[in-house]
Design an enzyme around this catalytic site. Structure first.
Site, PDB file in Angstrom:
ATOM      1  N   HIS A 194      23.264 -36.137  -9.139  1.00 31.11           N
ATOM      2  CA  HIS A 194      23.917 -36.445  -7.861  1.00 31.11           C
ATOM      3  C   HIS A 194      23.581 -35.391  -6.802  1.00 31.11           C
ATOM      4  CE1 HIS A 194      26.302 -40.036  -8.277  1.00 31.11           C
ATOM      5  NE2 HIS A 194      26.942 -39.602  -9.336  1.00 31.11           N
ATOM      6  N   HIS A 199      24.060 -36.319 -15.382  1.00 33.00           N
ATOM      7  CA  HIS A 199      24.431 -37.310 -14.365  1.00 33.00           C
ATOM      8  C   HIS A 199      24.909 -36.609 -13.086  1.00 33.00           C
ATOM      9  CE1 HIS A 199      26.388 -41.338 -13.299  1.00 33.00           C
ATOM     10  NE2 HIS A 199      26.911 -40.516 -12.421  1.00 33.00           N
ATOM     11  N   GLU A 200      25.760 -35.582 -13.256  1.00 32.78           N
ATOM     12  CA  GLU A 200      26.321 -34.894 -12.078  1.00 32.78           C
ATOM     13  C   GLU A 200      25.263 -34.062 -11.353  1.00 32.78           C
ATOM     14  OE1 GLU A 200      28.933 -36.098 -11.140  1.00 32.78           O
ATOM     15  OE2 GLU A 200      29.599 -36.941 -13.032  1.00 32.78           O
ATOM     16  N   GLY A 238      33.450 -37.019 -14.675  1.00 32.83           N
ATOM     17  CA  GLY A 238      32.741 -36.008 -13.910  1.00 32.83           C
ATOM     18  C   GLY A 238      32.653 -36.461 -12.468  1.00 32.83           C
ATOM     19  N   CYS A 296      29.064 -45.178 -12.935  1.00 32.05           N
ATOM     20  CA  CYS A 296      29.214 -44.159 -11.891  1.00 32.05           C
ATOM     21  C   CYS A 296      30.371 -44.554 -10.978  1.00 32.05           C
ATOM     22  CB  CYS A 296      27.916 -44.061 -11.091  1.00 32.05           C
ATOM     23  SG  CYS A 296      27.986 -42.876  -9.739  1.00 32.05           S
ATOM     24  N   LEU A 297      31.213 -43.585 -10.621  1.00 31.36           N
ATOM     25  CA  LEU A 297      32.342 -43.870  -9.733  1.00 31.36           C
ATOM     26  C   LEU A 297      31.875 -44.365  -8.370  1.00 31.36           C
ATOM     27  CD1 LEU A 297      34.778 -40.877 -10.409  1.00 31.36           C
ATOM     28  CD2 LEU A 297      34.986 -43.227 -11.210  1.00 31.36           C
ATOM     29  N   GLN A 331      29.519 -37.085  -3.766  1.00 35.02           N
ATOM     30  CA  GLN A 331      30.200 -38.371  -3.957  1.00 35.02           C
ATOM     31  C   GLN A 331      31.447 -38.518  -3.080  1.00 35.02           C
ATOM     32  OE1 GLN A 331      30.150 -38.006  -8.493  1.00 35.02           O
ATOM     33  NE2 GLN A 331      30.093 -40.215  -8.187  1.00 35.02           N
TER      34      GLN A 331
HETATM   35 ZN    ZN Z   1      27.925 -40.807 -10.634  1.00 31.07          ZN
END
Ligand code: ZN
Length: 162
Positions: A136, A132-133, A46, A90-91, A51
């Site tokens: 963000h 999670h998204e 995701g 997380c990326l 981000q």
């Molecule tokens: Zn993340």
């Protein structure tokens, strides 16, 4: 195929509340497309627009079959039930993982790229990704919700240790 660079979580944009998308135009469709490409390039499940430095409420995610198909504009968590603790990363925080309590089942509403209202009922892994998204978009990172003592750097050798 264009893709963005994923920003590190120390970038202040990751802590801002993203703005709602006012109009779903070509620009928004392009952002969503590139977000999807970025998610694939980074092998994520995701990704949220902040981000990659875009402070707008747009998320992409893989569907139940793990295919990168989901896009939601202005997603809202409508209902959440149950609780489940699961491993998360997380990326924007490469290499760090931890146990995060999340709702087990959620209903999320938002708009698709045609501007139509869509409703997604998800449980387990997809429910976790959506939560999670959406976090963000509100400047919240998984490290804020993780059980602190479970946060750790992932060391591959450790995982292979018997
Ligand atoms: Zn993340």
């Amino acid at each position: 195929m264009a893709h963005y660079r994923v920003l590190d979580h120390t970038n202040p944009i990751l802590r801002r509340v993203a703005s709602p998308v006012e109009r779903i135009d070509q620009k928004v469709r392009e952002i969503a497309h590139n977000l999807r490409e970025t998610m694939i390039a980074y092998e994520g499940v995701g990704l949220a627009a902040p981000q990659v430095g875009i402070p707008e409420r747009i998320i992409v995610f893989r569907n139940q079959e793990n295919k990168p198909e989901g896009v939601l504009i202005n997603p809202v968590l409508v209902t959440s039930t149950g609780e489940e603790i699961g491993n998360e990363g997380c990326l924007s925080i490469p290499g760090l993982y931890g146990q995060v309590p999340r709702a087990q089942e959620v209903m999320v509403e938002g708009l698709n790229l045609s501007g139509k209202s869509v409703k997604i009922v998800a449980e387990g892994f997809l429910a976790r990704v959506l939560q999670h998204e959406i976090d963000h978009l509100d400047g919240i990172l998984f490290i804020d919700r993780a059980i602190p003592e479970t946060l750790r750097r992932y060391v591959p050798e450790e995982a292979l240790a018997i």
